[in-house]
Enzyme design. Structure first.
Site, PDB file in Angstrom:
ATOM      1  N   LYS B  10       0.822  -1.196   0.000  1.00 12.11           N
ATOM      2  CA  LYS B  10       0.000   0.000   0.000  1.00 12.11           C
ATOM      3  C   LYS B  10       0.863   1.256   0.000  1.00 12.11           C
ATOM      4  CE  LYS B  10      -3.644   2.209   2.531  1.00 12.11           C
ATOM      5  NZ  LYS B  10      -3.716   2.889   3.765  1.00 12.11           N
ATOM      6  N   GLN B  11       0.404   2.290  -0.684  1.00 12.96           N
ATOM      7  CA  GLN B  11       1.049   3.589  -0.510  1.00 12.96           C
ATOM      8  C   GLN B  11       0.048   4.539   0.118  1.00 12.96           C
ATOM      9  OE1 GLN B  11       3.482   5.149  -3.668  1.00 12.96           O
ATOM     10  NE2 GLN B  11       3.240   7.255  -2.964  1.00 12.96           N
ATOM     11  N   GLY B  12       0.249   4.785   1.375  1.00 12.29           N
ATOM     12  CA  GLY B  12      -0.640   5.715   2.080  1.00 12.29           C
ATOM     13  C   GLY B  12      -0.187   7.143   1.803  1.00 12.29           C
ATOM     14  N   ASP B 129      -4.967  11.527  13.607  1.00 11.13           N
ATOM     15  CA  ASP B 129      -5.438  11.218  12.253  1.00 11.13           C
ATOM     16  C   ASP B 129      -6.423  10.050  12.304  1.00 11.13           C
ATOM     17  OD1 ASP B 129      -5.736  11.120   9.512  1.00 11.13           O
ATOM     18  OD2 ASP B 129      -3.872  10.017   9.174  1.00 11.13           O
TER      19      ASP B 129
END
Lengths: 342, 219
Positions: B10-12, B129
């Site tokens: 994943k690329q957050g 967040d």
């Protein structure tokens, strides 16, 4: 189908004429006219509601004449009159709405009251062809990260205190930069010569941002930093832009990651800042995404955007009855039912 | 790529997330890479601060028996955190499954989230967040909610900070999952019973809500 759009929620007075050719599907959109007149207060000052409303009242008739002349049409060709219902400054809004009502009665046309923020989004989508982007809406009064879902533009992140444009404008006043063509534009030009980064507060809360701390810090320290020769005016503009925009790009990216979107659209007056567009582009590139942005004709408040959002609503059968054509200073983006999208 | 034998999953917004072997087991490796758009000095400051903050807050939660991924190793120089691989969907994904759409499942999630947040605020960790992407459902019988992604977290005992933390989650809920107001009420109810200072924090939340709404002004 032709719509007249009247915008005057802040210091720009805009008149636009847009044509939707309904014989094709989707309709072929042509911009017939897009004229604007901006109120510039003297350097060191912001625009006050009273003076701004006076400016709008003095120029709106000539602008409408000019728009009709540019478009080579007469008022008989207009199907609907769209005006900004809010959000914005009360005085300027009502002065423009009064003209919209008068024209509707004189020319016997329907009225459509438009949400200013939705106007920006629809204009951006139309010009860039972005289908379903995450929208960063940045201007003097608004800072929002928006995405569409289930008939509404939903706000994922926003400024918790002052808007980014307001922060830039107020810093321009500290440096006594001219308000012509725009304080933010003058900061942008000066920032190009800046090299030294001042460490400023950086406040990101999830997808929300806060700019008031940065403004207080730079306002109260600017004089000392400049006098000591430690930083130049250009360095301060550079530092302010780098910090503010990094926060905006970060929260936009967070919304993209959260929703799983690859497209981002920048709208609003601050959106024509080339440095912001460049930073957003670099972010998108690192995630295999794409940025859509427009130039000052459509980024900065204009009449076309109001005509575009209004005509879309009008095509779904929506009109604003005369008794509901009042204006409101507070009108959230997510209050609008977006009937024209799936 | 700095992660040895890692598979990118994943690329957050903050980091790239890999699955990689670590001492004979599979681990999650979170790599905060340099952001091209950010000024190098600012980027370095934010990245190193966030790596340390995340590791510290995860550790603090772990000690207080709050369900969070166990930190295996921190490599500050390369901005890497090795941590426990959690088997489970994010709450956002889970709420879109058939099982996660049922009333019973949603009540359970809401109670779990409220309890986890209450415990986290009891030890003065502010997440910073909170979204439904940053909460995982542990895929075992406990169906416990795991708090992840502490990159924006910090330690604070201020009522204000904790209230804003809840506000951020509320906004994420209303924008990502329309018509879930009842569920958020359940979260707050459960939070109320597990967080010591909940009364003051929830009162502050009311104030914070009004603040956010003011922002529909000029354009």
């Amino acid at each position: 189908m032709i719509a007249l759009g009247l915008e005057g929620s802040a210091n720009k007075l805009g008149v636009g004429l847009i044509k939707h050719d309904m014989t094709t599907s989707p309709p072929t959109v042509t911009i017939l006219a897009n004229v604007r007149h901006t109120y510039h207060p003297p350097p060191g000052e912001g625009f006050l509601p009273k003076d701004t409303a006076l400016h709008h009242r003095s120029h709106i008739v000539e602008l409408i004449h000019q728009a009709l002349a540019d478009a080579h049409i007469t008022h008989k060709d207009i199907d609907v009159i769209c005006f900004t219902k809010g959000p914005g400054m009360g005085g300027p809004l009502t002065s423009v709405a009064t003209v919209a009502r008068t024209l509707a009665l004189m020319w016997n046309k329907e009225l459509v009251g438009v949400n200013h923020c939705v106007g920006h989004i629809e204009m951006g989508r139309q010009i860039t062809g972005a289908e379903n982007p995450v929208v960063l809406y940045v201007s003097g009064g608004n800072t929002q990260v928006i995405a569409y879902a289930e008939k509404r533009y939903r706000i994922f992140g926003e400024a918790l205190d002052i808007a980014v444009g307001n922060c830039l404008d107020r810093f321009a006043r500290v440096l006594n930069l001219p308000n012509d063509p725009a304080p933010g534009y003058n900061i942008e030009q000066l920032a190009k010569k800046g090299t030294k980064l001042l460490d400023l507060p950086y406040t990101v809360k999830g997808m929300d941002v806060s700019f008031s701390g940065i403004l207080s810090y730079i306002e109260s320290n600017a004089k000392r930093l400049l006098e000591s020769g430690e930083y130049t005016e250009a360095d301060l503009c550079f530092s302010l832009q780098e910090t503010l925009f990094a926060m905006l790009v970060e929260t936009t990216e967070r919304a993209m990651a959260h929703i799983g979107s690859r497209e981002v659209l920048i709208v609003g007056g601050v959106g024509c800042n080339m440095r912001l567009q460049e930073m957003m582009g670099q972010m998108a590139e690192q995630r295999g995404g794409k940025v859509f942005a427009t130039d000052e004709r459509f980024c900065i408040d204009n009449g076309i955007m109001i005509a575009q959002a209004g005509i879309l609503a009008y095509q779904t059968g929506y009109t604003t009855p005369m008794e509901k054509t009042w204006c409101t200073q507070r009108f959230r983006t997510d209050e609008v039912f977006v009937a024209w999208r799936d | 790529m700095a992660v040895h034998q890692g598979t990118l999953i994943k690329q957050g917004a903050e980091a790239r997330v890999y699955i990689a072997p670590f001492c004979g087991r599979k681990a999650i490796v979170k790599e905060r890479f340099a952001k091209a758009y950010r000024h190098p000095a600012l980027d370095k400051k934010l990245t190193s601060r966030r790596v340390t903050q995340e590791a510290r807050c995860l550790n603090r939660c772990q000690k207080a028996l709050i369900d969070t991924p166990t930190v295996y190793m921190v490599d500050v120089a390369s901005s890497l955190i090795y941590m426990e691989l959690i088997d489970g969907l994010s709450v956002r994904e889970y709420m879109e499954t058939d099982e996660g759409s049922t009333q019973a499942a949603r009540t359970h999630i809401a109670e779990e989230i409220g309890r986890a947040l209450g415990k986290m605020h009891n030890i003065d960790v502010v997440h910073g967040d909170l979204t439904t992407s940053n909460l995982l459902m542990r895929n075992n019988d406990s169906k416990s909610v795991v708090l992840i992604d502490f990159g924006l977290s910090y330690v604070s005992n201020l009522v204000e900070d904790k209230a804003v933390d809840l506000y951020v989650l509320e906004r994420a809920f209303s924008s990502t999952h329309p018509n879930t107001e009842v569920m958020f009420e359940q979260i707050l109810a459960s939070y109320g019973t597990s967080c010591k200072a909940s009364k003051q924090i929830l009162k502050k939340l009311e104030e914070v809500r009004l603040r956010g709404r003011k922002r529909s002004m000029l354009g």
